[in-house]
Scaffold this motif. Structure first.
Motif, PDB file in Angstrom:
ATOM      1  N   ASN A  67      21.353 -44.750  73.793  1.00  0.00           N
ATOM      2  CA  ASN A  67      22.335 -44.521  74.986  1.00  0.00           C
ATOM      3  C   ASN A  67      22.686 -43.106  75.361  1.00  0.00           C
ATOM      4  O   ASN A  67      23.340 -42.775  76.251  1.00  0.00           O
ATOM      5  N   GLY A  68      21.641 -42.354  75.117  1.00  0.00           N
ATOM      6  CA  GLY A  68      21.460 -41.004  75.699  1.00  0.00           C
ATOM      7  C   GLY A  68      22.589 -39.981  75.113  1.00  0.00           C
ATOM      8  O   GLY A  68      22.784 -39.017  75.790  1.00  0.00           O
ATOM      9  N   GLU A  69      23.259 -40.292  74.170  1.00  0.00           N
ATOM     10  CA  GLU A  69      24.344 -39.578  73.713  1.00  0.00           C
ATOM     11  C   GLU A  69      23.803 -38.747  72.584  1.00  0.00           C
ATOM     12  O   GLU A  69      23.022 -38.873  71.429  1.00  0.00           O
ATOM     13  N   ILE A  70      24.141 -37.229  72.622  1.00  0.00           N
ATOM     14  CA  ILE A  70      23.899 -36.463  71.359  1.00  0.00           C
ATOM     15  C   ILE A  70      25.222 -36.569  70.546  1.00  0.00           C
ATOM     16  O   ILE A  70      26.232 -36.147  71.058  1.00  0.00           O
ATOM     17  N   LYS A  71      24.919 -36.893  69.361  1.00  0.00           N
ATOM     18  CA  LYS A  71      26.244 -37.088  68.218  1.00  0.00           C
ATOM     19  C   LYS A  71      26.235 -35.936  67.490  1.00  0.00           C
ATOM     20  O   LYS A  71      25.082 -35.699  66.720  1.00  0.00           O
ATOM     21  N   SER A  72      27.350 -35.784  66.855  1.00  0.00           N
ATOM     22  CA  SER A  72      27.546 -34.611  65.650  1.00  0.00           C
ATOM     23  C   SER A  72      27.944 -35.488  64.611  1.00  0.00           C
ATOM     24  O   SER A  72      29.037 -36.571  64.820  1.00  0.00           O
ATOM     25  N   ASP A  73      27.424 -35.528  63.274  1.00  0.00           N
ATOM     26  CA  ASP A  73      27.805 -36.453  62.380  1.00  0.00           C
ATOM     27  C   ASP A  73      28.918 -35.464  61.531  1.00  0.00           C
ATOM     28  O   ASP A  73      28.681 -34.513  60.918  1.00  0.00           O
ATOM     29  N   PRO A  74      30.176 -35.874  61.473  1.00  0.00           N
ATOM     30  CA  PRO A  74      31.194 -35.241  60.896  1.00  0.00           C
ATOM     31  C   PRO A  74      30.994 -34.655  59.449  1.00  0.00           C
ATOM     32  O   PRO A  74      31.249 -33.474  58.916  1.00  0.00           O
TER      33      PRO A  74
END
Length: 349
Positions: A67-74
Motif C-alpha cells: 500500500n506504499g505506507e511507511i509504518k512505525s511499530d509502536p
C-alpha cells in the motif's frame, strides 16, 4: 505521523506502478537513520530523534510495499538517552545472527529486536559498552562503524581523541588508541583489521590493528584548523575513500595509494555537505547530500582524468529542507534514504 507517496509517472507501465519516492513523517526532528541489512526485513529502517533533552526516541519503521505506507511499530519504538549520533543494524544479510541494532551517544549500546511474533515484538537493551574504565563518564561518541567482515567488531570514535575497537560478543575493549590530536568525528572500516578516522585536526588517518603504534596520514586539509567531519570508505574498491570538510560545499575523494592529493573534489553543492554514501554495488558511484537540500549522485569512473570545469553529478534530487542524513541500502541497492527535518524519504535510484 503517517506516510505519503508521490504520484507515479505512467500507470500503464508496470514498473511505474510502484512509487519512486516514499515519505514518512516522524513526531520529531530526525538525525540518526539507517537501513536494516537482513534479507528478511526489506524496506526496514531505524530513525532517531534530535531533541535537546536527555530522553530521546528511536523508532523502527518499515515500508509496506503493497500500500506504499511507511509504518512505525509502536512496540519497536523506545527511549534513548541523548540523541544518537549514529545507528547501524548488524551487517548480517543472511540472517545467521540475532537481529541487533547499535546506537552511539554517551556510550555504545546494542539493542536486540524481537519481532517474529507481531503481538510480542519488542526491543531490549543487550549491552551498554563504556570504554572509559576509570570513570562512569566518557567522552561522547561521535560515530561508529560495524565491521562487515567480522561482525563481532565495532569501532567507535570519540571527542576525547580516541578510537575504540569493541568485541561486542565478549563485551570487552579489543583496542583503544589515541587516534588524533583533536576530537575524532568519524570512523570507517576498510577490511577485517584496518580502519580509518577523520578529526578536528584536519587529517584522515589509516590504522592497521596488527601494528597499533603507527598510522598513515592519507590526507590533511590544506587550511589549518579545518576539521574533517565525515568519512566514507568505498567497500567495492577499498583504494578510495571520501571525506567532508566542515562547513564547506565540497567532498574530497582520496586514493590511499597516493596520499595527500585528492583524486577529485566534488563541488556542485551550494551549501555545506552533511553526508556521503558510496554505492554498495558499484565501485564508481557516490551519493552526497547537504544544506542546499540536494542529494546528488556522481559517477566517478572518469576519476583521475581532468574534467574541464569539474565533475557534474549524474542525478540530483531536491528535498524539502536541509538533508542531514543519507544512507544507501546495501541489501537493496536501488534505494537511498535521506532525512531532513522530521521527514524520512526513501528514493529509488
Amino acid at each position: 505521523m503517517g506516510a505519503t507517496t508521490e504520484p507515479t509517472l505512467d500507470p500503464s507501465d508496470e514498473q511505474q506502478k510502484r512509487s519512486e519516492i516514499y515519505t514518512y513523517e516522524a513526531p520529531w526532528h530526525i538525525y540518526a537513520m539507517n537501513w536494516s541489512v537482513r534479507r528478511d526485513k526489506k524496506y526496514r529502517l531505524a530513525i532517531a530523534s534530535l531533541l535537546e533533552q536527555y530522553p530521546n526516541r528511536v523508532e523502527i519503521v518499515q515500508l509496506d510495499d503493497t500500500n506504499g505506507e511507511i509504518k512505525s511499530d509502536p512496540n519497536l519504538s523506545f527511549e534513548h538517552p541523548y540523541p544518537p549520533t549514529k545507528a547501524i543494524f548488524i551487517p548480517d544479510k543472511d540472517c545467521h545472527r540475532p537481529d541487533l541494532l547499535a546506537t552511539s551517544s554517551d556510550f555504545l549500546r546494542i539493542w536486540r529486536i524481537s519481532d517474529s511474533d507481531e503481538s510480542q515484538s519488542r526491543v531490549e537493551l543487550k549491552s551498554l559498552l563504556n570504554g572509559n574504565k576509570n570513570s562512569e563518564y566518557c567522552g561522547p561518541i561521535t560515530s561508529f562503524d560495524w565491521n562487515e567482515a567480522e561482525p563481532r567488531r565495532i569501532g567507535t570514535s570519540s571527542i576525547d581523541t580516541t578510537c575504540t575497537i569493541w568485541d561486542i560478543e565478549k563485551e570487552t575493549v579489543d583496542t583503544q588508541l589515541i587516534a588524533h590530536d583533536k576530537e575524532v568525528y568519524d570512523i570507517a572500516w576498510g577490511g577485517v583489521g584496518v580502519f580509518a578516522s577523520v578529526s578536528a585536526d584536519g587529517s584522515v588517518r589509516v590504522f592497521d590493528l596488527r601494528d597499533k603504534e603507527h598510522s598513515t596520514i592519507i590526507y590533511e586539509s590544506s587550511e589549518a584548523d579545518t576539521p574533517l567531519v565525515r568519512l566514507g570508505w568505498n567497500k567495492q574498491d577499498p583504494r578510495y575513500m571520501a571525506t567532508i570538510i566542515m562547513d564547506t560545499a565540497k567532498v574530497v575523494v582520496l586514493d590511499i595509494r597516493f596520499p595527500t592529493l585528492p583524486v577529485v573534489e566534488l563541488q556542485r553543492h551550494q551549501a555545506s555537505v552533511n553526508a556521503i554514501a558510496w554505492a554498495p554495488h558499484s565501485s564508481c558511484h557516490i551519493c552526497t547530500a547537504g544544506d542546499d537540500s540536494q542529494a546528488l549522485i556522481w559517477d566517478l569512473s572518469s576519476m583521475g582524468q581532468p574534467v574541464e570545469g569539474g565533475l557534474d553529478p549524474i542525478l540530483a534530487y531536491t528535498a524539502g529542507a536541509e538533508i542531514e542524513q543519507l544512507q544507501w541500502s546495501s541489501s537493496q541497492p536501488d534505494w537511498v534514504a535521506i532525512a531532513f527535518s522530521s521527514k524520512l524519504q526513501i528514493l529509488r535510484v
